[in-house]
Design a protein around this motif. Sequence first.
Motif, PDB file in Angstrom:
ATOM      1  N   ASP A  86       0.834  -1.213   0.000  1.00  0.00           N
ATOM      2  CA  ASP A  86       0.000   0.000   0.000  1.00  0.00           C
ATOM      3  C   ASP A  86       0.869   1.264   0.000  1.00  0.00           C
ATOM      4  OD1 ASP A  86      -2.729   1.166   0.249  1.00  0.00           O
ATOM      5  OD2 ASP A  86      -1.901   1.970   2.111  1.00  0.00           O
ATOM      6  N   HIS A  90       0.928   4.135  -3.006  1.00  0.00           N
ATOM      7  CA  HIS A  90       0.637   5.564  -2.800  1.00  0.00           C
ATOM      8  C   HIS A  90       1.798   6.442  -3.262  1.00  0.00           C
ATOM      9  CE1 HIS A  90      -3.213   5.151  -0.900  1.00  0.00           C
ATOM     10  NE2 HIS A  90      -2.754   4.364   0.040  1.00  0.00           N
ATOM     11  N   HIS A 133      -8.662  -3.651   1.287  1.00  0.00           N
ATOM     12  CA  HIS A 133      -9.326  -2.955   0.177  1.00  0.00           C
ATOM     13  C   HIS A 133      -8.602  -3.300  -1.112  1.00  0.00           C
ATOM     14  CE1 HIS A 133      -5.878  -0.287   0.122  1.00  0.00           C
ATOM     15  NE2 HIS A 133      -6.020  -0.098   1.414  1.00  0.00           N
ATOM     16  N   ARG A 135      -7.726  -1.656  -5.215  1.00  0.00           N
ATOM     17  CA  ARG A 135      -7.199  -0.391  -5.732  1.00  0.00           C
ATOM     18  C   ARG A 135      -7.860  -0.133  -7.082  1.00  0.00           C
ATOM     19  NH1 ARG A 135      -2.955   0.073  -2.304  1.00  0.00           N
ATOM     20  NH2 ARG A 135      -2.700   2.237  -2.899  1.00  0.00           N
ATOM     21  N   HIS A 145      -7.076   4.344  -3.495  1.00  0.00           N
ATOM     22  CA  HIS A 145      -8.276   3.567  -3.175  1.00  0.00           C
ATOM     23  C   HIS A 145      -9.166   4.433  -2.295  1.00  0.00           C
ATOM     24  CE1 HIS A 145      -6.606   2.985   0.899  1.00  0.00           C
ATOM     25  NE2 HIS A 145      -5.453   2.895   0.279  1.00  0.00           N
TER      26      HIS A 145
HETATM   27 ZN    ZN Z   1      -3.657   3.053   1.277  1.00  0.00          ZN
END
Ligand code: ZN
Length: 219
Positions: A86, A90, A133, A135, A145
């Motif tokens: 993650d 980002h 989650h 993306r 996301h």
């Molecule tokens: Zn994130």
Amino acid sequence: MAVFATWNAFNDIFNVKRSGLFVRAGWDLPWAQQLTPREQLLKTLYETTTRVEDDDAFDSFTQQDLLDYLGTHSPRVLFVGYGGTDDWAHEGKYDLVLQAAHQDDQFISELWNTMQSVPAYHDKVTFIVTTDHGRGSGLEQWKNHDKDIDGAENIWIGVIGPDTPPLGEMANVPRVTQSQIAATIAALLGQDYRAADPRAAPPLPVARGWTGSSIPPAK
Ligand SMILES: [Zn+2]
């Protein structure tokens, strides 16, 4: 139960103050007074390494902290939260997302093999591996996301353990959701979560004896 996670938000997610759970999350860990040389080294690395994200430590550090803990403790339930993929997404660094995903695969494998080597866990452990989650996709949206990004609502769930038939990647099954994981954990431990809270989603069909034809109806 024990919680190891890179993201410090897990202190709040598991409500440490109220739950009293053993949680080690983020960069600033509660270190013991007396540390082994290995723990002292790890503490120094936590304290002196340049952070990519201030609220998310490195998976490699969490992994070593977790392996230390499993050398002396045998939790009945273990939550592990890796955050590397993650963070790098980002940052927009796709090559490092792939590298982090590959490394996390190795960490999960290492964790599985470590636990299988302990008699108390051998052939008794179930891993539920998932993501909080999805993306987006395309040239830009894969980096993020949220509720406005198409596809971020899609996740995958992998289950391996002695009660779970090895059915491979499953297609054409009724929709399953993240909300079912809590009752699944309870069911694998012989508990009925919905008896305690009828509003809870049903367990995933991953128990022994399930052949693919008797998925509990979604409610
Ligand atoms: Zn994130």
